[in-house]
Scaffold this active site. Structure first.
Site, short mmCIF file in Angstrom:
data_model
loop_
_atom_site.label_atom_id
_atom_site.label_comp_id
_atom_site.label_asym_id
_atom_site.label_seq_id
_atom_site.Cartn_x
_atom_site.Cartn_y
_atom_site.Cartn_z
N ASP A 46 98.61 116.75 60.34
CA ASP A 46 97.37 117.05 61.06
C ASP A 46 96.13 116.52 60.35
O ASP A 46 95.01 116.65 60.86
CB ASP A 46 97.24 118.56 61.34
CG ASP A 46 97.30 119.42 60.09
OD1 ASP A 46 97.91 119.00 59.10
OD2 ASP A 46 96.73 120.53 60.11
N HIS A 47 96.34 115.88 59.18
CA HIS A 47 95.22 115.29 58.44
C HIS A 47 95.39 113.77 58.26
O HIS A 47 94.47 113.13 57.75
CB HIS A 47 95.09 115.96 57.08
CG HIS A 47 94.76 117.42 57.18
ND1 HIS A 47 93.48 117.90 57.04
CD2 HIS A 47 95.55 118.50 57.45
CE1 HIS A 47 93.49 119.22 57.19
NE2 HIS A 47 94.73 119.60 57.46
N ASP B 243 92.94 122.23 53.02
CA ASP B 243 93.59 123.51 53.21
C ASP B 243 93.85 124.10 51.81
O ASP B 243 94.35 123.39 50.94
CB ASP B 243 94.93 123.34 53.90
CG ASP B 243 94.86 122.57 55.21
OD1 ASP B 243 93.83 121.91 55.48
OD2 ASP B 243 95.84 122.57 55.95
N HIS C 198 97.28 124.18 47.70
CA HIS C 198 98.03 124.11 48.94
C HIS C 198 99.49 123.85 48.61
O HIS C 198 99.89 123.85 47.44
CB HIS C 198 97.43 122.99 49.81
CG HIS C 198 97.84 123.06 51.25
ND1 HIS C 198 97.94 124.24 51.96
CD2 HIS C 198 98.17 122.06 52.13
CE1 HIS C 198 98.31 123.98 53.19
NE2 HIS C 198 98.47 122.67 53.33
N HIS D 202 94.91 115.69 52.12
CA HIS D 202 96.33 115.79 51.77
C HIS D 202 97.16 115.12 52.85
O HIS D 202 96.65 114.72 53.89
CB HIS D 202 96.75 117.25 51.55
CG HIS D 202 96.63 118.13 52.76
ND1 HIS D 202 95.42 118.43 53.34
CD2 HIS D 202 97.56 118.79 53.49
CE1 HIS D 202 95.61 119.24 54.37
NE2 HIS D 202 96.90 119.46 54.49
N HIS E 121 89.10 124.22 61.11
CA HIS E 121 90.55 124.26 60.90
C HIS E 121 91.16 125.56 61.45
O HIS E 121 91.92 126.26 60.79
CB HIS E 121 90.88 124.11 59.41
CG HIS E 121 92.30 123.65 59.15
ND1 HIS E 121 93.32 124.53 58.91
CD2 HIS E 121 92.85 122.42 59.11
CE1 HIS E 121 94.44 123.86 58.71
NE2 HIS E 121 94.17 122.56 58.83
N HIS F 296 99.62 116.03 54.92
CA HIS F 296 100.18 116.67 56.11
C HIS F 296 99.73 115.96 57.38
O HIS F 296 98.62 115.40 57.44
CB HIS F 296 99.81 118.15 56.16
CG HIS F 296 100.64 118.98 55.23
ND1 HIS F 296 100.29 120.26 54.84
CD2 HIS F 296 101.83 118.72 54.61
CE1 HIS F 296 101.22 120.75 54.02
NE2 HIS F 296 102.16 119.84 53.87
#
Length: 300
Positions: free
Chosen positions: A65-66, A207, A139, A61, A266, A63
Site C-alpha cells: 500500500d506504499h 506506519d 513497524h 517502507h 492512513h 509494503h
C-alpha cells in the site's frame, strides 16, 4: 514555502471513496512525493499535482500500500513529459524490491536512481535546498519517517547596514551568511540582520508503533502528518500487535512535539467516517485535522 497535498488518506487498500495515503510537496518549481501506493498517479492527477515536476520520491517502507503504484506512476510521469532524473530513497534492504517492481516499466524517458537509507540511525539528504531527515520507525519491516526543513534567511535590517556603512554590493553576501572586509574590519551576517527566523518544517510518519522518539523527531513542525488507523482507543492493543497507531496516540505525539497543526491519515478500510472522531481528538490536540483525500495547505 511549501505547497502540500495529501492525495489519499487510506491504509491497506484503496477504496472507491478513498485513495491510499501519500504526500506531494512542491517547492520552487520542484516536487517531492512520499510513498506510492496503488493508483497514486490517478490520485495526483485528480488533485492537480504535476508529475512532470517530480524530482524525488521518499518510500517509508516496502509494503504494497506504499509502493505498488510505482510502475504506473513512472510510466505516467514519462507520458506527461518528464525527462530529468528521478531519485528514489528507501529504507535499507528495500532497493532490490523496488528494482523488481520496475521491471514491468523498462522503457521510461528518464533515469531512475535508487538509494537506500540507514535504518540503524537517522539519515540526512538535501533536495532543492531542503534538508530531509529520516527516523527509523517501529513497524514489521524496515520503515522510515521523514521531515522536510527549509532554513529561512534572517530579517535584513537596512538601518544597521547604513549605520555601519556597508556598501549595497556587499549586503546580499552578508545577508546570506558570507563575510566581508571593509576598512580592515570583518563583518558577518549578525551585523546586518535584526531577527533570526525559525525554519519551516513538515514531518510525515506512518506506519509505526507509538514511541516517544517520534515527538522529538517532529518537534516544532509547522505541519505534522501522522497515521491513525482508528479513532477509538479500544483498538490500541490490536494496533500495537500490528505496529500501528490510533488517533489519540498521534494527537499525544503532536502535543508533545509542540507542532503547529496535525493531519491524521492512513485510515483503516474498516473506518468509513473518520471525521466522526474530530471532536474527541481535538480534545487531546486542538489543532488536529481529520484529513480527507485532496487536503491542501501552503506552509509559509
Amino acid at each position: 514555502m511549501f505547497n502540500v497535498t495529501l492525495p489519499g488518506t487510506g491504509g491497506m487498500l484503496p477504496l472507491p471513496s478513498r485513495f491510499l495515503t501519500g504526500l506531494f510537496v512542491t517547492h520552487n518549481g520542484s516536487a517531492l512525493l512520499i510513498d506510492c501506493g496503488e493508483g497514486m498517479q490517478i490520485a495526483l492527477a485528480k488533485w492537480g499535482c504535476k508529475l512532470a515536476h517530480l524530482d524525488i520520491i521518499l518510500i517509508t517502507h516496502i509494503h504494497a500500500d506504499h509502493t505498488a503504484g510505482l510502475p504506473g506512476l513512472l510510466l505516467s510521469a514519462g507520458n506527461y513529459g518528464k525527462t530529468s532524473p528521478l531519485d528514489i530513497y528507501c529504507p535499507e534492504g528495500a532497493g532490490d524490491s523496488l528494482k523488481k517492481l520496475m521491471c514491468i516499466c523498462p522503457e521510461i524517458p528518464f533515469e531512475v536512481r535508487i538509494c537506500e537509507l540507514s535504518v540503524s540511525g537517522g539519515s540526512h539528504i538535501m533536495w532543492n535546498d531542503i534538508e530531509i531527515n529520516s527516523l527509523p520507525l517501529m513497524h514489521r519491516v524496515n520503515c522510515l519517517g521523514y521531515s522536510l526543513c527549509e532554513k529561512r534567511l534572517p530579517v535584513f535590517d537596512p538601518k544597521k547596514a547604513d549605520k555601519l556603512g556597508i556598501p549595497p554590493k556587499m549586503r546580499k553576501l552578508l545577508h546570506s551568511g558570507g563575510t566581508a572586509e571593509i576598512g580592515g574590519k570583518i563583518y558577518t551576517q549578525s551585523d546586518v540582520v535584526s531577527e533570526y527566523r525559525r525554519p519551516l518544517k513538515i514531518t510525515y510518519v506512518t506506519d509505526t508503533l507509538y514511541f516517544d522518539g517520534v515527538a522529538e523527531f517532529a518537534k516544532k513542525s509547522d505541519l505534522f502528518i501522522c497515521e491513525g488507523m482508528y479513532g477509538d482507543d479500544e483498538y490500541i492493543p490490536k494496533m500495537a500487535e500490528k505496529r500501528h497507531m490510533v488517533f489519540s496516540q498521534a494527537a499525544r505525539l503532536a502535543a508533545a512535539a509542540d507542532v503547529g497543526e496535525l493531519w491524521l491519515t492512513h485510515y483503516s478500510p474498516a473506518l468509513p467516517e473518520p471525521a466522526e472522531y474530530e471532536e474527541f481528538v481535538r480534545g487531546i490536540f486542538e489543532n488536529t485535522v481529520v484529513s480527507a483525500d485532496g487536503q491542501k495547505r501552503e506552509v509559509r
